[in-house]
Motif scaffolding. Sequence first.
Motif, PDB file in Angstrom:
ATOM      1  N   VAL A  79      30.990 -34.341  -0.747  1.00  0.00           N
ATOM      2  CA  VAL A  79      31.783 -35.371  -0.080  1.00  0.00           C
ATOM      3  C   VAL A  79      31.226 -35.073   1.441  1.00  0.00           C
ATOM      4  CG1 VAL A  79      33.988 -36.274   0.753  1.00  0.00           C
ATOM      5  CG2 VAL A  79      33.488 -35.859  -1.394  1.00  0.00           C
ATOM      6  N   CYS A  80      30.827 -36.175   2.327  1.00  0.00           N
ATOM      7  CA  CYS A  80      30.684 -36.182   3.752  1.00  0.00           C
ATOM      8  C   CYS A  80      30.102 -34.869   4.118  1.00  0.00           C
ATOM      9  CB  CYS A  80      32.009 -36.077   4.353  1.00  0.00           C
ATOM     10  SG  CYS A  80      32.768 -37.724   4.074  1.00  0.00           S
ATOM     11  N   VAL A  81      29.052 -34.287   3.610  1.00  0.00           N
ATOM     12  CA  VAL A  81      28.384 -33.051   3.821  1.00  0.00           C
ATOM     13  C   VAL A  81      27.897 -32.994   5.286  1.00  0.00           C
ATOM     14  CG1 VAL A  81      26.452 -31.307   3.152  1.00  0.00           C
ATOM     15  CG2 VAL A  81      27.980 -32.355   1.485  1.00  0.00           C
ATOM     16  N   PHE A  82      27.217 -34.200   5.469  1.00  0.00           N
ATOM     17  CA  PHE A  82      26.448 -34.349   7.060  1.00  0.00           C
ATOM     18  C   PHE A  82      27.259 -35.387   7.806  1.00  0.00           C
ATOM     19  CE2 PHE A  82      23.222 -32.627   4.169  1.00  0.00           C
ATOM     20  CZ  PHE A  82      22.970 -31.505   4.625  1.00  0.00           C
ATOM     21  N   TYR A  83      28.289 -35.780   7.356  1.00  0.00           N
ATOM     22  CA  TYR A  83      29.320 -36.923   8.072  1.00  0.00           C
ATOM     23  C   TYR A  83      28.939 -36.868   9.313  1.00  0.00           C
ATOM     24  CZ  TYR A  83      32.246 -40.917   7.981  1.00  0.00           C
ATOM     25  OH  TYR A  83      32.784 -42.242   8.017  1.00  0.00           O
ATOM     26  N   ASN A  84      28.427 -37.786  10.414  1.00  0.00           N
ATOM     27  CA  ASN A  84      28.101 -38.071  11.846  1.00  0.00           C
ATOM     28  C   ASN A  84      27.531 -36.893  12.428  1.00  0.00           C
ATOM     29  OD1 ASN A  84      29.591 -40.487  11.739  1.00  0.00           O
ATOM     30  ND2 ASN A  84      31.260 -39.792  13.233  1.00  0.00           N
ATOM     31  N   CYS A  85      26.714 -36.325  11.562  1.00  0.00           N
ATOM     32  CA  CYS A  85      25.515 -35.241  12.118  1.00  0.00           C
ATOM     33  C   CYS A  85      24.361 -36.113  12.661  1.00  0.00           C
ATOM     34  CB  CYS A  85      25.285 -34.322  11.340  1.00  0.00           C
ATOM     35  SG  CYS A  85      26.327 -32.923  10.652  1.00  0.00           S
ATOM     36  N   SER A  86      24.558 -36.843  13.642  1.00  0.00           N
ATOM     37  CA  SER A  86      23.670 -37.818  13.964  1.00  0.00           C
ATOM     38  C   SER A  86      22.456 -37.474  14.764  1.00  0.00           C
ATOM     39  CB  SER A  86      24.474 -38.924  14.926  1.00  0.00           C
ATOM     40  OG  SER A  86      24.911 -38.278  16.139  1.00  0.00           O
ATOM     41  N   LYS A  87      22.697 -36.177  15.308  1.00  0.00           N
ATOM     42  CA  LYS A  87      21.501 -35.529  16.150  1.00  0.00           C
ATOM     43  C   LYS A  87      20.699 -34.371  15.253  1.00  0.00           C
ATOM     44  CE  LYS A  87      23.763 -36.673  20.414  1.00  0.00           C
ATOM     45  NZ  LYS A  87      24.194 -35.952  21.713  1.00  0.00           N
ATOM     46  N   LEU A  88      20.913 -34.284  13.986  1.00  0.00           N
ATOM     47  CA  LEU A  88      20.165 -33.510  13.385  1.00  0.00           C
ATOM     48  C   LEU A  88      18.550 -33.424  13.239  1.00  0.00           C
ATOM     49  CD1 LEU A  88      20.691 -30.855  11.860  1.00  0.00           C
ATOM     50  CD2 LEU A  88      20.630 -31.994   9.458  1.00  0.00           C
ATOM     51  N   GLU A  89      17.820 -32.770  13.596  1.00  0.00           N
ATOM     52  CA  GLU A  89      16.475 -32.637  13.776  1.00  0.00           C
ATOM     53  C   GLU A  89      15.810 -31.875  12.618  1.00  0.00           C
ATOM     54  OE1 GLU A  89      15.351 -31.293  17.531  1.00  0.00           O
ATOM     55  OE2 GLU A  89      16.172 -33.047  18.625  1.00  0.00           O
ATOM     56  N   THR A  90      16.484 -30.993  11.956  1.00  0.00           N
ATOM     57  CA  THR A  90      16.127 -30.260  10.899  1.00  0.00           C
ATOM     58  C   THR A  90      15.865 -30.949   9.607  1.00  0.00           C
ATOM     59  OG1 THR A  90      17.087 -28.065  11.922  1.00  0.00           O
ATOM     60  CG2 THR A  90      16.486 -28.086   9.323  1.00  0.00           C
TER      61      THR A  90
END
Length: 378
Positions: A79-90
Amino acid sequence: SIESLSLPKLTFENVIDASTCFAYQRKVKSISVPKAVFGPKTGDISRLFNFNTELKTLDFPPLTKPNNPQNTTNLTRMVCVFYNCSKLETPIYISNINTSKVNTMYGLFRFGNTLASDNPVEIHGIEDMNVSKVNDFTEMFGVKLKDKTTLDLSRWDVSKGVTFTNMFSSSRIDKFNLTGWNMANARVMDYMFSATMITSTDDIIGLDGLNLTNVRNKIAYDGRNGGGINGLFNTNTYLTRLAPPNSIKNIPNIVSLRDFVSGCNNLRSLDLNGANYGVISDIDRIANDCRSLETIDFTGITFKIKYAQYAFMDCRVLREIKGAVFDFSDLTDIENIRDMFKYCNSLNGVKVKNIPNNNKTKFEQVTGLSSSQYTVVS
């Protein structure tokens, strides 16, 4: 206040529940856990990086190292592992994870990088994920993908899926391929395609072949009818004409069309002619703020209105609502139809029946209709 997190000795091989482990680090820009590994004890990785809104670089081998399969045979929750990680470049390699027993993917890829100016995220392996045990796809996407404006999910087995609420909403995706999906167990799909970049239902490949007859409204927290197909195409600003296929029109347990196309401000026509719904009681904001909408065809739909606030408000060039008789015999509070037709100055020929207390003056004052725009029928 942490901006960089490095844990060079930490492993996860014996961890059962890793949920929220690195969540809510609102200033962290980099996380490095180079020895991390998931194993057969791992059951839950929900919200692992949830709301890391400044996170740019991530060194977490189970998810960031290519060709690194994990023995996650007992993983059940993502559930929601990356929720709102809006700047992730990897880049993320979801293909590393064995998802064969996962039953909920609520918000899994809802990175929130949905503005035109946002950087896309690179995710490998979405198309071949094993989702055969997943029953909850709520808010699964909400993402701008690198080098990908078409999402081909035709190899997915969604036959256990019950909840598809907001599944693709707010995704910067032009086309979806859902060919072959078995949605016989689906119960709710409200807002499923809201705020995407589709230009017509032809951009949802396979939509016409879906069996959605078991989709239904449910009683929400406030006692009203939630779920179902409420808001299904809400805020699709690239839509110009909407004539959904029979799969969307043959859903006999639907009693609410709330928010159905609201905010589709370039939509010119809505055609639901021949829809096989139940008696529709709730049309709150059904087409609110559709400022280019000229014609609607509701032929075959029965309306006994309980709620219709702002239903057609700001449909300033709407000329005709074909095939509809709005019956107010079940209305308990006239405020529930407040501004139903406000600013619909081009509209004529509206058919109504059972005006509350037969008070036309109050009816016109509340709904925004003038006496010349409607006819009372028996």
